[in-house]
Design a protein around this motif. Structure first.
Motif, PDB file in Angstrom:
ATOM      1  N   VAL A 169       0.854  -1.307   0.083  1.00 28.85           N
ATOM      2  CA  VAL A 169      -0.082  -0.063   0.047  1.00 28.85           C
ATOM      3  C   VAL A 169       0.913   1.194   0.023  1.00 28.85           C
ATOM      4  CG1 VAL A 169      -1.802   1.444   1.234  1.00 28.85           C
ATOM      5  CG2 VAL A 169      -1.577  -1.310   1.191  1.00 28.85           C
ATOM      6  N   THR A 170       0.437   2.031  -0.802  1.00 25.72           N
ATOM      7  CA  THR A 170       1.552   3.236  -1.130  1.00 25.72           C
ATOM      8  C   THR A 170       0.647   4.715  -1.088  1.00 25.72           C
ATOM      9  OG1 THR A 170       1.410   3.312  -3.529  1.00 25.72           O
ATOM     10  CG2 THR A 170       3.310   2.073  -2.383  1.00 25.72           C
ATOM     11  N   GLN A 171      -0.677   4.571  -1.360  1.00 25.34           N
ATOM     12  CA  GLN A 171      -1.588   5.779  -1.004  1.00 25.34           C
ATOM     13  C   GLN A 171      -1.494   6.360   0.228  1.00 25.34           C
ATOM     14  OE1 GLN A 171      -5.208   6.431  -3.516  1.00 25.34           O
ATOM     15  NE2 GLN A 171      -5.227   4.127  -3.820  1.00 25.34           N
ATOM     16  N   PRO A 172      -1.444   7.722   0.439  1.00 27.69           N
ATOM     17  CA  PRO A 172      -1.316   8.349   1.651  1.00 27.69           C
ATOM     18  C   PRO A 172      -2.389   8.121   2.352  1.00 27.69           C
ATOM     19  CG  PRO A 172      -0.239   9.705   0.140  1.00 27.69           C
ATOM     20  CD  PRO A 172      -0.663   8.475  -0.854  1.00 27.69           C
ATOM     21  N   SER A 173      -3.697   8.055   2.047  1.00 26.52           N
ATOM     22  CA  SER A 173      -4.694   8.020   2.520  1.00 26.52           C
ATOM     23  C   SER A 173      -4.847   6.699   3.243  1.00 26.52           C
ATOM     24  CB  SER A 173      -6.131   8.364   1.668  1.00 26.52           C
ATOM     25  OG  SER A 173      -6.064   7.366   0.854  1.00 26.52           O
ATOM     26  N   GLU A 174      -4.405   5.594   2.715  1.00 27.68           N
ATOM     27  CA  GLU A 174      -4.470   4.170   3.190  1.00 27.68           C
ATOM     28  C   GLU A 174      -3.478   4.072   4.243  1.00 27.68           C
ATOM     29  OE1 GLU A 174      -5.515   0.801   0.398  1.00 27.68           O
ATOM     30  OE2 GLU A 174      -4.539   2.234  -0.933  1.00 27.68           O
ATOM     31  N   ILE A 175      -2.299   4.644   4.028  1.00 28.04           N
ATOM     32  CA  ILE A 175      -1.138   4.485   5.006  1.00 28.04           C
ATOM     33  C   ILE A 175      -1.621   5.221   6.230  1.00 28.04           C
ATOM     34  CG2 ILE A 175       1.296   5.504   5.618  1.00 28.04           C
ATOM     35  CD1 ILE A 175       1.945   4.864   2.653  1.00 28.04           C
ATOM     36  N   SER A 176      -2.209   6.369   6.286  1.00 34.47           N
ATOM     37  CA  SER A 176      -2.770   7.083   7.302  1.00 34.47           C
ATOM     38  C   SER A 176      -3.741   6.107   8.249  1.00 34.47           C
ATOM     39  CB  SER A 176      -3.516   8.370   7.024  1.00 34.47           C
ATOM     40  OG  SER A 176      -2.474   9.237   6.387  1.00 34.47           O
ATOM     41  N   LEU A 177      -4.546   5.533   7.277  1.00 36.15           N
ATOM     42  CA  LEU A 177      -5.498   4.674   8.133  1.00 36.15           C
ATOM     43  C   LEU A 177      -5.069   3.700   8.728  1.00 36.15           C
ATOM     44  CD1 LEU A 177      -8.412   3.986   8.750  1.00 36.15           C
ATOM     45  CD2 LEU A 177      -8.718   2.678   6.457  1.00 36.15           C
ATOM     46  N   TYR A 178      -3.683   2.975   8.194  1.00 37.84           N
ATOM     47  CA  TYR A 178      -3.100   1.776   8.673  1.00 37.84           C
ATOM     48  C   TYR A 178      -2.433   2.413   9.844  1.00 37.84           C
ATOM     49  CZ  TYR A 178      -3.859  -1.956   5.634  1.00 37.84           C
ATOM     50  OH  TYR A 178      -4.613  -2.850   5.008  1.00 37.84           O
ATOM     51  N   LEU A 179      -1.831   3.559   9.921  1.00 39.75           N
ATOM     52  CA  LEU A 179      -1.142   4.250  11.037  1.00 39.75           C
ATOM     53  C   LEU A 179      -2.091   4.418  12.190  1.00 39.75           C
ATOM     54  CD1 LEU A 179       1.157   6.650   9.064  1.00 39.75           C
ATOM     55  CD2 LEU A 179       1.938   5.063  10.573  1.00 39.75           C
ATOM     56  N   LYS A 180      -3.294   4.963  11.922  1.00 41.38           N
ATOM     57  CA  LYS A 180      -4.278   5.055  12.787  1.00 41.38           C
ATOM     58  C   LYS A 180      -4.614   3.827  13.441  1.00 41.38           C
ATOM     59  CE  LYS A 180      -8.811   7.108  13.471  1.00 41.38           C
ATOM     60  NZ  LYS A 180     -10.351   7.875  12.793  1.00 41.38           N
ATOM     61  N   THR A 181      -4.773   2.833  12.849  1.00 45.51           N
ATOM     62  CA  THR A 181      -5.168   1.572  13.202  1.00 45.51           C
ATOM     63  C   THR A 181      -4.199   0.988  14.388  1.00 45.51           C
ATOM     64  OG1 THR A 181      -6.527   1.215  11.237  1.00 45.51           O
ATOM     65  CG2 THR A 181      -5.653  -0.895  12.524  1.00 45.51           C
ATOM     66  N   PHE A 182      -2.894   1.163  13.766  1.00 49.09           N
ATOM     67  CA  PHE A 182      -1.695   0.671  14.615  1.00 49.09           C
ATOM     68  C   PHE A 182      -1.857   1.264  15.922  1.00 49.09           C
ATOM     69  CE2 PHE A 182       2.674   0.350  16.072  1.00 49.09           C
ATOM     70  CZ  PHE A 182       2.762  -1.022  15.775  1.00 49.09           C
ATOM     71  N   GLU A 183      -1.897   2.360  16.015  1.00 54.04           N
ATOM     72  CA  GLU A 183      -2.068   3.310  17.286  1.00 54.04           C
ATOM     73  C   GLU A 183      -3.016   2.690  18.088  1.00 54.04           C
ATOM     74  OE1 GLU A 183       0.546   5.196  18.709  1.00 54.04           O
ATOM     75  OE2 GLU A 183       1.449   4.429  16.810  1.00 54.04           O
ATOM     76  N   GLN A 184      -4.156   2.466  17.592  1.00 57.18           N
ATOM     77  CA  GLN A 184      -5.129   1.888  18.445  1.00 57.18           C
ATOM     78  C   GLN A 184      -4.874   0.407  19.113  1.00 57.18           C
ATOM     79  OE1 GLN A 184      -9.292   2.250  17.155  1.00 57.18           O
ATOM     80  NE2 GLN A 184      -8.960   3.980  16.146  1.00 57.18           N
ATOM     81  N   LEU A 185      -4.248  -0.068  18.010  1.00 56.44           N
ATOM     82  CA  LEU A 185      -3.826  -1.463  18.463  1.00 56.44           C
ATOM     83  C   LEU A 185      -2.634  -1.551  19.568  1.00 56.44           C
ATOM     84  CD1 LEU A 185      -3.908  -3.278  15.035  1.00 56.44           C
ATOM     85  CD2 LEU A 185      -5.529  -3.858  16.944  1.00 56.44           C
ATOM     86  N   ARG A 186      -1.937  -0.756  19.506  1.00 59.73           N
ATOM     87  CA  ARG A 186      -0.712  -0.523  20.424  1.00 59.73           C
ATOM     88  C   ARG A 186      -1.010   0.244  21.702  1.00 59.73           C
ATOM     89  NH1 ARG A 186       3.547   3.478  21.559  1.00 59.73           N
ATOM     90  NH2 ARG A 186       2.573   5.133  20.367  1.00 59.73           N
ATOM     91  N   GLY A 187      -2.279   0.865  21.747  1.00 58.28           N
ATOM     92  CA  GLY A 187      -2.885   1.370  22.870  1.00 58.28           C
ATOM     93  C   GLY A 187      -3.340   0.524  23.792  1.00 58.28           C
ATOM     94  N   MET A 188      -3.489  -0.816  23.191  1.00 58.32           N
ATOM     95  CA  MET A 188      -4.575  -1.762  23.987  1.00 58.32           C
ATOM     96  C   MET A 188      -3.344  -2.703  24.398  1.00 58.32           C
ATOM     97  SD  MET A 188      -8.101  -2.503  21.821  1.00 58.32           S
ATOM     98  CE  MET A 188      -7.211  -2.936  20.348  1.00 58.32           C
ATOM     99  N   ALA A 189      -2.262  -2.766  23.930  1.00 53.95           N
ATOM    100  CA  ALA A 189      -1.186  -3.581  24.522  1.00 53.95           C
ATOM    101  C   ALA A 189      -0.586  -3.368  25.789  1.00 53.95           C
ATOM    102  CB  ALA A 189       0.068  -3.632  23.216  1.00 53.95           C
ATOM    103  N   VAL A 190      -0.062  -4.601  26.259  1.00 53.33           N
ATOM    104  CA  VAL A 190       0.769  -4.205  27.418  1.00 53.33           C
ATOM    105  C   VAL A 190       2.099  -4.630  27.340  1.00 53.33           C
ATOM    106  CG1 VAL A 190      -1.111  -4.960  29.228  1.00 53.33           C
ATOM    107  CG2 VAL A 190       0.333  -6.703  28.194  1.00 53.33           C
ATOM    108  N   TYR A 191       3.286  -3.999  28.106  1.00 48.78           N
ATOM    109  CA  TYR A 191       4.608  -4.089  27.784  1.00 48.78           C
ATOM    110  C   TYR A 191       5.008  -4.326  29.158  1.00 48.78           C
ATOM    111  CZ  TYR A 191       2.889  -1.352  23.813  1.00 48.78           C
ATOM    112  OH  TYR A 191       2.450  -1.191  22.629  1.00 48.78           O
ATOM    113  N   GLY A 192       6.692  -4.639  29.048  1.00 54.26           N
ATOM    114  CA  GLY A 192       7.499  -4.581  30.392  1.00 54.26           C
ATOM    115  C   GLY A 192       7.080  -5.958  30.911  1.00 54.26           C
TER     116      GLY A 192
END
Length: 283
Positions: free
Chosen positions: A245-268
């Motif tokens: 995927v190279t279209q900026p609008s799609e990349i932005s959607l994946y970045l938003k999705t990743f941040e939501q998933l990352r926010g639910m994760a636990v670390y350490g």
């Protein structure tokens, strides 16, 4: 997700098709007239112009010759090949085995400053141990019906993983807790893989998060496996193909999705506790 991960590839194909259609119209040729000059059926012209059939290099040469646009040939061939590279079937890429596929990613990883990885089903490739990788790659070879060179491919995958220790890169990885419980290989191979995650998550360049199965009120359901290379490319893994995927609008959607998933994760310590629980469950 509301945008198909193959739309970048389709948009690129449509761009090539549009340029070919413009050449025909500028030459004042009908679909039938161009087909006659190119010595093929007029339906083929329509399929190419509507991006339903990708033109071969020979098709593009014939098209440009018929429209008096020979100077466009090389640029159009390059554009068409780039468009087709956005959607690449696994079977076409691994006909002779899986080892070469592992090597093909090295330069892409080296050119990426920040790699974000989300995986709902398997340990990310850069964190896999040899036994785990061998079991996974062997299963993939059987599914795709290609030569099973899992030993060589797993060794190549481990060599590729050395990028994690090279300076100038950052790796942000998120998996679902279920990944820790899906067994690949025998119990020893799985135990070694889980033990490796205990140490890999502590590497300076690596952020490794796990989304617990007990997460309450998830803000987003599990998604397809995808990698984000900086903010310029997203690679999505499907059963049959890899979609780039190279279209900026799609990349932005994946970045938003990743941040939501990352926010639910636990670390350490919390992530290590989940890994230790999975190790105990192997007994």
């Amino acid at each position: 997700m509301s945008i198909s991960p193959s739309s970048s590839a389709q948009a690129a194909r449509e761009g090539v098709a549009r340029r070919l259609r413009d050449l025909r119209r500028n030459a004042d040729l009908t679909v039938t007239e161009l087909a006659s000059l190119c010595h093929w059926h007029h339906a083929k012209t329509s399929r190419i112009e509507n991006a339903r059939t990708p033109p071969s290099p020979a098709d593009i040469r014939a098209w440009c010759r018929a429209t008096g646009a020979d100077d466009e040939v090389q640029d159009l061939i390059a554009a068409s090949q780039d468009a087709e590279s956005l959607y690449r079937e696994w079977r076409q890429r691994v006909r002779s085995g899986l080892r070469r596929l592992q090597d093909s990613y090295v330069e892409l990883y080296r050119s990426t400053d920040v790699l974000r990885v989300y995986s709902p089903v398997v340990v990310p490739g850069l964190l896999q141990t040899e036994g785990y990788a061998r079991a996974l790659l062997s299963a993939n070879a059987r599914l795709l019906g290609v030569p099973d060179d899992a030993d060589e491919a797993a060794a190549a995958r481990l060599r590729r993983s050395r990028i994690i220790h090279e300076q100038g890169h950052r790796f942000v990885m998120v998996v679902e807790e279920a990944v820790l419980h899906y067994r690949l290989g025998d119990a020893d191979a799985m135990a070694a893989q889980l033990g490796h995650l205990l140490t890999a998550g502590a590497l300076p360049a690596v952020s490794f998060g796990i989304i617990p199965m007990s997460t309450r009120e998830r803000t987003l359901w599990p998604q397809e496996t995808f990698d984000i290379h900086d903010d310029t490319l997203v690679s999505v893994e499907l059963v049959s193909a890899e979609v780039n995927v190279t279209q900026p609008s799609e990349i932005s959607l994946y970045l938003k999705t990743f941040e939501q998933l990352r926010g639910m994760a636990v670390y350490g310590a919390e992530a290590r506790a989940l890994i230790l629980r999975a190790i105990e469950a192997l007994d």
